[in-house]
Design an enzyme around this catalytic site. Sequence first.
Site, PDB file in Angstrom:
ATOM      1  N   ARG A  64       1.628  19.447 -15.066  1.00 54.33           N
ATOM      2  CA  ARG A  64       0.331  18.716 -15.135  1.00 54.33           C
ATOM      3  C   ARG A  64       0.505  17.212 -15.203  1.00 54.33           C
ATOM      4  NH1 ARG A  64      -1.049  22.912 -18.654  1.00 54.33           N
ATOM      5  NH2 ARG A  64      -2.359  24.460 -17.627  1.00 54.33           N
ATOM      6  N   LYS A 100      -2.082   6.141  -4.921  1.00 55.96           N
ATOM      7  CA  LYS A 100      -2.510   7.225  -4.039  1.00 55.96           C
ATOM      8  C   LYS A 100      -1.271   8.043  -3.656  1.00 55.96           C
ATOM      9  CE  LYS A 100      -5.254   5.224  -0.834  1.00 55.96           C
ATOM     10  NZ  LYS A 100      -6.064   5.331   0.382  1.00 55.96           N
ATOM     11  N   GLU A 123       0.966  -5.161   7.981  1.00 52.84           N
ATOM     12  CA  GLU A 123       0.180  -5.039   6.736  1.00 52.84           C
ATOM     13  C   GLU A 123       0.188  -6.365   5.975  1.00 52.84           C
ATOM     14  OE1 GLU A 123      -1.575  -2.314   6.093  1.00 52.84           O
ATOM     15  OE2 GLU A 123      -0.637  -0.803   7.367  1.00 52.84           O
ATOM     16  N   LYS A 132      -2.412  -6.437  -2.592  1.00 58.26           N
ATOM     17  CA  LYS A 132      -2.707  -5.020  -2.889  1.00 58.26           C
ATOM     18  C   LYS A 132      -2.933  -4.843  -4.385  1.00 58.26           C
ATOM     19  CE  LYS A 132      -2.759  -0.431  -2.130  1.00 58.26           C
ATOM     20  NZ  LYS A 132      -2.185   0.622  -1.363  1.00 58.26           N
ATOM     21  N   GLU A 170     -11.266   3.468  -4.830  1.00 59.02           N
ATOM     22  CA  GLU A 170     -11.847   3.257  -3.502  1.00 59.02           C
ATOM     23  C   GLU A 170     -13.356   3.370  -3.479  1.00 59.02           C
ATOM     24  OE1 GLU A 170      -9.820   5.898  -0.772  1.00 59.02           O
ATOM     25  OE2 GLU A 170      -8.590   4.227  -0.135  1.00 59.02           O
ATOM     26  N   ARG A 188     -11.700  -1.858  -2.304  1.00 59.08           N
ATOM     27  CA  ARG A 188     -10.501  -1.291  -1.690  1.00 59.08           C
ATOM     28  C   ARG A 188     -10.699  -1.028  -0.199  1.00 59.08           C
ATOM     29  NH1 ARG A 188      -6.337   2.443  -5.262  1.00 59.08           N
ATOM     30  NH2 ARG A 188      -4.873   2.858  -3.614  1.00 59.08           N
ATOM     31  N   ASN A 229      -8.774  -1.585   4.610  1.00 63.69           N
ATOM     32  CA  ASN A 229      -8.916  -0.801   5.843  1.00 63.69           C
ATOM     33  C   ASN A 229      -9.046  -1.688   7.088  1.00 63.69           C
ATOM     34  OD1 ASN A 229      -8.928   2.025   6.207  1.00 63.69           O
ATOM     35  ND2 ASN A 229     -10.961   1.861   7.134  1.00 63.69           N
ATOM     36  N   HIS A 242      -7.850  -0.693  10.496  1.00 67.74           N
ATOM     37  CA  HIS A 242      -7.479   0.725  10.436  1.00 67.74           C
ATOM     38  C   HIS A 242      -8.442   1.658  11.152  1.00 67.74           C
ATOM     39  CE1 HIS A 242      -4.499  -0.752   7.715  1.00 67.74           C
ATOM     40  NE2 HIS A 242      -4.052   0.448   7.411  1.00 67.74           N
ATOM     41  N   HIS A 274      -6.365   4.304  13.253  1.00 66.40           N
ATOM     42  CA  HIS A 274      -6.307   5.748  13.031  1.00 66.40           C
ATOM     43  C   HIS A 274      -6.663   6.505  14.307  1.00 66.40           C
ATOM     44  CE1 HIS A 274      -6.887   5.017   8.455  1.00 66.40           C
ATOM     45  NE2 HIS A 274      -5.608   5.096   8.771  1.00 66.40           N
ATOM     46  N   HIS A 293       2.438   3.225  12.586  1.00 67.18           N
ATOM     47  CA  HIS A 293       1.162   2.895  11.954  1.00 67.18           C
ATOM     48  C   HIS A 293       0.895   1.380  12.000  1.00 67.18           C
ATOM     49  CE1 HIS A 293      -2.185   3.156   9.248  1.00 67.18           C
ATOM     50  NE2 HIS A 293      -1.595   2.342   8.385  1.00 67.18           N
TER      51      HIS A 293
HETATM   52  N1  LIG Z   1      -0.169   5.911  -0.833  1.00 67.46           N
HETATM   53  C1  LIG Z   1      -0.643   4.904  -0.148  1.00 67.46           C
HETATM   54  O1  LIG Z   1      -1.464   4.114  -0.641  1.00 67.46           O
HETATM   55  C2  LIG Z   1      -0.180   4.707   1.256  1.00 67.46           C
HETATM   56  C3  LIG Z   1      -0.507   3.537   1.929  1.00 67.46           C
HETATM   57  C4  LIG Z   1      -0.009   3.353   3.224  1.00 67.46           C
HETATM   58  C5  LIG Z   1       0.765   4.346   3.813  1.00 67.46           C
HETATM   59  N2  LIG Z   1       1.043   5.478   3.131  1.00 67.46           N
HETATM   60  C6  LIG Z   1       1.893   6.521   3.728  1.00 67.46           C
HETATM   61  O2  LIG Z   1       3.174   5.977   3.920  1.00 67.46           O
HETATM   62  C7  LIG Z   1       3.811   6.679   4.975  1.00 67.46           C
HETATM   63  C8  LIG Z   1       4.507   5.705   5.867  1.00 67.46           C
HETATM   64  O3  LIG Z   1       5.430   4.987   5.105  1.00 67.46           O
HETATM   65  P1  LIG Z   1       6.630   4.163   5.761  1.00 67.46           P
HETATM   66  O4  LIG Z   1       6.116   3.346   6.869  1.00 67.46           O
HETATM   67  O5  LIG Z   1       7.342   3.527   4.645  1.00 67.46           O
HETATM   68  O6  LIG Z   1       7.471   5.309   6.484  1.00 67.46           O
HETATM   69  P2  LIG Z   1       8.719   6.207   6.065  1.00 67.46           P
HETATM   70  O7  LIG Z   1       8.748   6.504   4.632  1.00 67.46           O
HETATM   71  O8  LIG Z   1       8.725   7.350   7.016  1.00 67.46           O
HETATM   72  O9  LIG Z   1       9.962   5.246   6.412  1.00 67.46           O
HETATM   73  C9  LIG Z   1      10.154   4.839   7.752  1.00 67.46           C
HETATM   74  C10 LIG Z   1      11.558   5.204   8.249  1.00 67.46           C
HETATM   75  O10 LIG Z   1      12.511   4.305   7.689  1.00 67.46           O
HETATM   76  C11 LIG Z   1      13.533   5.015   6.992  1.00 67.46           C
HETATM   77  N3  LIG Z   1      13.900   4.131   5.885  1.00 67.46           N
HETATM   78  C12 LIG Z   1      13.119   3.800   4.819  1.00 67.46           C
HETATM   79  N4  LIG Z   1      13.702   2.839   4.114  1.00 67.46           N
HETATM   80  C13 LIG Z   1      14.878   2.552   4.691  1.00 67.46           C
HETATM   81  C14 LIG Z   1      15.922   1.641   4.419  1.00 67.46           C
HETATM   82  N5  LIG Z   1      15.816   0.749   3.442  1.00 67.46           N
HETATM   83  N6  LIG Z   1      17.021   1.672   5.203  1.00 67.46           N
HETATM   84  C15 LIG Z   1      17.097   2.529   6.254  1.00 67.46           C
HETATM   85  N7  LIG Z   1      16.126   3.391   6.595  1.00 67.46           N
HETATM   86  C16 LIG Z   1      15.027   3.400   5.823  1.00 67.46           C
HETATM   87  C17 LIG Z   1      12.907   6.314   6.622  1.00 67.46           C
HETATM   88  O11 LIG Z   1      13.873   7.323   6.464  1.00 67.46           O
HETATM   89  C18 LIG Z   1      12.023   6.581   7.841  1.00 67.46           C
HETATM   90  O12 LIG Z   1      12.792   7.091   8.886  1.00 67.46           O
HETATM   91  C19 LIG Z   1       2.749   7.507   5.656  1.00 67.46           C
HETATM   92  O13 LIG Z   1       2.932   8.845   5.310  1.00 67.46           O
HETATM   93  C20 LIG Z   1       1.446   6.974   5.081  1.00 67.46           C
HETATM   94  O14 LIG Z   1       0.453   7.971   5.015  1.00 67.46           O
HETATM   95  C21 LIG Z   1       0.600   5.669   1.871  1.00 67.46           C
END
Ligand SMILES: NC(=O)c1ccc[n+]([C@@H]2O[C@H](COP(=O)([O-])OP(=O)(O)OC[C@H]3O[C@@H](n4cnc5c(N)ncnc54)[C@H](O)[C@@H]3O)[C@@H](O)[C@H]2O)c1
Length: 371
Positions: A123, A145, A187, A233, A243, A247, A251, A254, A258, A271
């Site tokens: 939990r 999130k 971003e 952020k 949100e 917040r 977007n 976005h 999307h 993205h």
């Molecule tokens: N929670 C939130 O508020 C929020 C906000 C924006 C995005 N997201 C989520 O985040 C995700 C995307 O995140 P991302 O862009 O970080 O992608 P990711 O976590 O897939 O990382 C991108 C790639 O880089 C590699 N990688 C990461 N760090 C590295 C490093 N230092 N050295 C070598 N390789 C590395 C990873 O293995 C992956 O292949 C999506 O799932 C999205 O929905 C969440």
Amino acid sequence: MNNNQLLVTTAMTQYPVIVAIGALDTLPERLAGLGLRGALWLISDSAVYPHYGPALEQQLRAADYTTHSLTIPSGEASKSQEQLWRIFDWMISGNVERRDAVLALGGGVVGDLAGFVAASVLRGIAVVQLPTTLLAMIDAAIGGKTGINHSLGKNLIGAFHQPRMTLADTLTLRTLPPRELRAGWAEAIKHGVIRDAALFSDLERYADDFRDPERGVLHPAFSDLVRRAAAVKVAVVSADEREQGERITLNYGHTLAHALEAATGYGRLLHGEAVAIGMHAAAQIAERLGLFALADVERQRRLIAAYGLPTDFLATIDPDEIMTLMMRDKKVQRKRIRWVLPTAIGSVVVRDDVSEVIVRAVVEEACAPKR
Ligand SMILES: NC(=O)c1ccc[n+]([C@@H]2O[C@H](COP(=O)([O-])OP(=O)(O)OC[C@H]3O[C@@H](n4cnc5c(N)ncnc54)[C@H](O)[C@@H]3O)[C@@H](O)[C@H]2O)c1
């Protein structure tokens, strides 16, 4: 609060966001400072763990922490029920306790999945976010999130679960694939446009220095800029944790992004690349409405291009499909798209009365560039 530290403040909690070069070296003492003394469950991915996992575990053990580690396959497909259950099995059979903490070492995929694990196992236990992508440092690892994907859509299952700390070591960005780093800059540019004109100007100023990731990360201004992008952020989620208001400004870009990601099949456009195209489209819509100067549309376009990001999409996509997909966006309310539109570099408004004719004209331009 020292120079490198930001503070997220919500109704229920407060936690530090630290962005600094070499920050991971300070993890053991910071965990102790937070009163986290239980076992640590390190979750990382197959591309990140080999670079940073073993050294981090060694440091933690030297500080008398019990650590367990598990690696998930790199990539979005790991935000799945299968990986979630694999982690639950690992932790529950390893006798996880309420006083333990999850360490999420990786990009947004690891952060979202590990954060959701922490939100739900027993939990809810503590999670510390250790982001290793630019996107995660300035966005995903801040704000609480968490979640996984469902076959019917992204991020449909999850929870709000604030971390106890977000600790971003900018040195880890040296191993990030350059295309992923560029996507993260989208971003940062977004944060400049929605809230911080000085950040935008400094992104302009340092674009050439930051182009080569190896050199850029070591540039004296680099960590400061990443921290200032993260600060936007921090400010937005502190004002609106769930949100319900401000917040939505995050977007920006976005709505079209999307739709583009869905239309092109997830994975073709990163993205951040889709967001770059989306920001250019939103700026053009704002200009057509008389909200945003043409000179600023151009200024934003130049900055996006300076970070190696696109402002249009090379292959032709059916604008009808994009229009339909945009109507399905989570942010649509009572069948009206809520557009986040710039009024100047550093400020935006939310409008739900933008005529379809204007949107379609801009979408057609974005999807079928004349080359
Ligand atoms: N929670 C939130 O508020 C929020 C906000 C924006 C995005 N997201 C989520 O985040 C995700 C995307 O995140 P991302 O862009 O970080 O992608 P990711 O976590 O897939 O990382 C991108 C790639 O880089 C590699 N990688 C990461 N760090 C590295 C490093 N230092 N050295 C070598 N390789 C590395 C990873 O293995 C992956 O292949 C999506 O799932 C999205 O929905 C969440």
